[in-house]
Design a protein around this motif. Structure first.
Motif, PDB file in Angstrom:
ATOM      1  N   ALA A 108      45.463 -46.999  13.765  1.00  0.00           N
ATOM      2  CA  ALA A 108      44.746 -45.721  13.874  1.00  0.00           C
ATOM      3  C   ALA A 108      43.758 -45.559  12.723  1.00  0.00           C
ATOM      4  O   ALA A 108      42.625 -45.105  12.931  1.00  0.00           O
ATOM      5  N   ARG A 109      44.159 -45.937  11.523  1.00  0.00           N
ATOM      6  CA  ARG A 109      43.265 -45.841  10.361  1.00  0.00           C
ATOM      7  C   ARG A 109      42.046 -46.757  10.500  1.00  0.00           C
ATOM      8  O   ARG A 109      40.995 -46.476   9.946  1.00  0.00           O
ATOM      9  N   ALA A 110      42.203 -47.863  11.222  1.00  0.00           N
ATOM     10  CA  ALA A 110      41.097 -48.805  11.439  1.00  0.00           C
ATOM     11  C   ALA A 110      40.288 -48.448  12.690  1.00  0.00           C
ATOM     12  O   ALA A 110      39.454 -49.231  13.127  1.00  0.00           O
ATOM     13  N   ASN A 111      40.551 -47.265  13.246  1.00  0.00           N
ATOM     14  CA  ASN A 111      39.898 -46.820  14.489  1.00  0.00           C
ATOM     15  C   ASN A 111      40.111 -47.809  15.629  1.00  0.00           C
ATOM     16  O   ASN A 111      39.226 -48.035  16.454  1.00  0.00           O
ATOM     17  N   LYS A 112      41.303 -48.431  15.649  1.00  0.00           N
ATOM     18  CA  LYS A 112      41.680 -49.372  16.710  1.00  0.00           C
ATOM     19  C   LYS A 112      43.062 -49.002  17.257  1.00  0.00           C
ATOM     20  O   LYS A 112      43.909 -49.853  17.495  1.00  0.00           O
ATOM     21  N   LYS A 113      43.275 -47.704  17.433  1.00  0.00           N
ATOM     22  CA  LYS A 113      44.585 -47.189  17.831  1.00  0.00           C
ATOM     23  C   LYS A 113      45.142 -47.887  19.071  1.00  0.00           C
ATOM     24  O   LYS A 113      46.332 -48.161  19.160  1.00  0.00           O
ATOM     25  N   ASP A 114      44.262 -48.202  20.004  1.00  0.00           N
ATOM     26  CA  ASP A 114      44.688 -48.820  21.258  1.00  0.00           C
ATOM     27  C   ASP A 114      45.293 -50.217  21.052  1.00  0.00           C
ATOM     28  O   ASP A 114      46.084 -50.685  21.872  1.00  0.00           O
TER      29      ASP A 114
END
Length: 179
Positions: A108-114
């Motif tokens: 989530a912090r890396a904007n890759k939550k999926d």
């Protein structure tokens, strides 16, 4: 595999440093080899568990939001009857759950939550005899297997963030007192 008879070493072979115990074998000509200890400036959660009865064949109870009361036993392969849970099972469950949470947070912090939404983490915890002959009793080894998250950087970040990984990598403060 049957456990071997443990030989207890006298306290004179141990050196107390800070709030932890270091075995005398860590002393070299240049002084004590230091391992960092992760200290806490505060706490956001507190958990309490009490064990009673015949050691690893007794009972353990946790207190808090969702109390847990378990019968404990050594695994059959380590000389027990195997009719209860053992500390290694509980450690593996906690480590797997914690690492999964850290993995999802790192994604989530890396904007890759999926990338980590459907991930699965398996923790293998091994109980065995230490290879080093100066250490008596048993030791632990842990292996973490991550499925469903192909990003190595996110997995590495989760390892850096997970409190179980930190405790094993950096050490943890342990205070032992008499009640």
């Amino acid at each position: 595999m049957r456990p071997t008879q443990a030989i207890l070493r006298p306290l004179t072979e141990r050196i107390l440093t800070g709030s932890g115990v270091r075995y005398a074998r860590n002393i070299n000509a240049g002084g004590i080899q230091k391992r960092s200890i992760l200290s806490l400036k505060d706490h956001v959660y507190f958990s309490k568990a009490t064990a009673e009865g015949p050691g690893r064949h007794g009972f353990v109870k946790s207190f808090g939001d969702a109390p847990l009361d378990l019968k404990m036993d050594m695994p059959k392969t380590a000389g027990g009857k195997g009719d209860g849970q053992n500390p290694e099972q509980l450690f593996a469950m906690g480590y797997a759950s914690c690492f999964l949470g850290a993995l999802q947070l790192a994604a989530a912090r890396a904007n890759k939550k999926d990338l980590a939404e459907n991930a699965k983490v398996t923790a293998n915890v091994f109980l065995g005899h230490p290879l080093e002959p100066d250490i008596d009793g048993f030791g632990l080894r842990a292996e973490i297997m991550v499925e469903g998250c192909p990003d190595d950087a996110i997995i590495a970040e989760a390892h850096e963030f997970c409190p179980y990984s930190r405790a094993l990598e950096h050490g943890a403060e342990v205070t032992i007192t008499k009640a």
